[in-house]
Design an enzyme around this catalytic site. Structure first.
Site, short mmCIF file in Angstrom:
data_model
loop_
_atom_site.label_atom_id
_atom_site.label_comp_id
_atom_site.label_asym_id
_atom_site.label_seq_id
_atom_site.Cartn_x
_atom_site.Cartn_y
_atom_site.Cartn_z
N LYS A 201 0.85 -1.19 0.00
CA LYS A 201 0.00 0.00 0.00
C LYS A 201 0.88 1.24 0.00
O LYS A 201 1.71 1.43 0.87
CB LYS A 201 -0.91 -0.01 1.22
CG LYS A 201 -1.76 1.24 1.29
CD LYS A 201 -2.84 1.15 2.34
CE LYS A 201 -3.61 2.44 2.42
NZ LYS A 201 -4.65 2.40 3.45
N LYS A 256 -2.38 -1.49 -3.77
CA LYS A 256 -3.21 -0.29 -3.74
C LYS A 256 -2.35 0.96 -3.80
O LYS A 256 -1.34 1.01 -3.11
CB LYS A 256 -3.98 -0.32 -2.41
CG LYS A 256 -4.90 0.82 -2.21
CD LYS A 256 -5.53 0.65 -0.87
CE LYS A 256 -6.32 1.87 -0.56
NZ LYS A 256 -6.72 1.92 0.80
#
Ligand code: PBG
Length: 333
Positions: A201, A256
């Protein structure tokens, strides 16, 4: 390569008709690939628009139930709730995070009461919806404190599992949290509660509209998450993160944001051969919608924006387009 070149090989031959293009297609997008992230608010009988995410709303739990029913009818396999916490309930300690009566826990119980295993519920594990400063962890002596935060995340994971959450999705990026959560789940009899780790992330500006949606942007006051989320310049570091989370007990991993990080998705899938998810985040959604609303892009770009995740190697995609796309897919052959 044994094939002889032009004119024996003409790449356009197999593209020359629609049936042939369908026949040689390497990837497809189906409703089984879609996870629908949903924003929650306290109260009753209300929905609220989110200015930076046209077409996306926050729902009170009672309003959410018919929306979830529609998602089930469309065949969407799972939803991912995110709460907008009332200002008076946000504090330094993120007290709501491990409160069994939090908005998220009440919602999980209500969805499970109404629909049982007809739909999966995937819950974020992170403190940002609950902290007065908007960080994903506890701030101690001016720093986001890793180990103290992990203790709270473990309690948050347990109350969500207890409420009936099917998949816990830690998105906080503290070190060691997957192992700590897995151990606590095993000790407490939650052997079948899955963990989908937001393993790779990035500290991304593409999260802006999401922070409006859950009200953490004002709280964060321009503060950065760069001491725990990854530097967008790094690729190998993601493989390191994923390896650690799998070793600690993650059942699936997430990359992400999505579209700007397709290279990372592809490397993770090739290296580990485990279920890989991607999040088409709020900023990606906002960009696409803004361009379509202005007539700068055709709305068929939405399908392409999701299909590319399949080509890169994802097994599922979190997308605010889930409902819209599920409806379209039911008419596409
Ligand atoms: C919080 C979290 C974020 C998103 C999902 N979980 C934001 C952040 O890390 O600041 C972003 C999702 C989106 O932008 O759609 N832990």
């Amino acid at each position: 390569m044994l094939q002889r070149a032009y004119p024996y090989t003409r790449m356009r031959r197999s593209r020359s008709s629609e049936w042939s293009r369908r026949l040689i297609a390497e990837n497809t997008l189906t409703v089984n690939d879609l996870v629908w992230p949903i924003f929650l608010i306290d109260g009753e009988g209300k929905t609220e628009d989110i200015a930076s995410m046209p077409g996306v709303q926050r729902y009170t739990i009672d309003k959410l139930i018919p929306a979830v029913e529609e998602a089930i009818k469309l065949g969407i396999p799972a939803i991912a709730p995110f709460p907008y916490t009332r200002d008076d309930l946000r504090d330094e300690k993120a007290s709501q995070a491990d409160d069994p009566n939090s908005l998220v826990c009440r919602m999980i119980r209500e969805v499970k009461k109404n629909f049982g295993s007809d739909i999966g519920v995937i819950c974020d594990v992170a403190l940002d919806p609950y902290t007065s400063h908007g960080h994903d962890g506890l701030v101690i002596n001016g720093e986001v404190a890793n180990d103290q935060t992990v203790d709270v995340l473990v309690r948050q994971a347990l109350v969500q599992a207890e409420a009936g959450c099917d998949i816990l999705a830690p998105s906080d990026m503290m070190d060691g949290r997957i192992g700590a959560i897995r151990e606590a789940l095993e000790e407490n009899g939650f052997h079948n509660t899955q963990i989908m780790s937001y393993a790779a992330k990035y500290a991304s500006k593409f999260y802006g509209p999401f922070r409006d949606a859950i009200g953490s942007k004002g709280a964060l006051k321009g503060g950065s998450k760069a001491t725990y989320q990854q530097d967008p310049s790094n690729g190998d570091e993601s493989l390191h993160e994923v390896a650690l989370d799998l070793e600690e007990g993650a059942d699936a991993v997430m990359v992400k944001p999505g579209m700007p990080y397709l290279d990372v998705i592809s490397c993770v899938k090739k290296e580990f051969n485990v279920p890989v998810f991607a999040y088409q985040v709020s900023g990606e959604y906002a960009m696409l919608k803004a361009a379509i609303e202005n007539g700068w892009l055709d709305d068929e770009v939405l399908f392409e924006s999701l299909l590319c995740f399949k080509r890169a190697g994802t097994d599922g995609i979190f997308t605010y387009l889930a409902i819209e796309m599920a409806k379209k897919l039911s008419t596409i052959r």
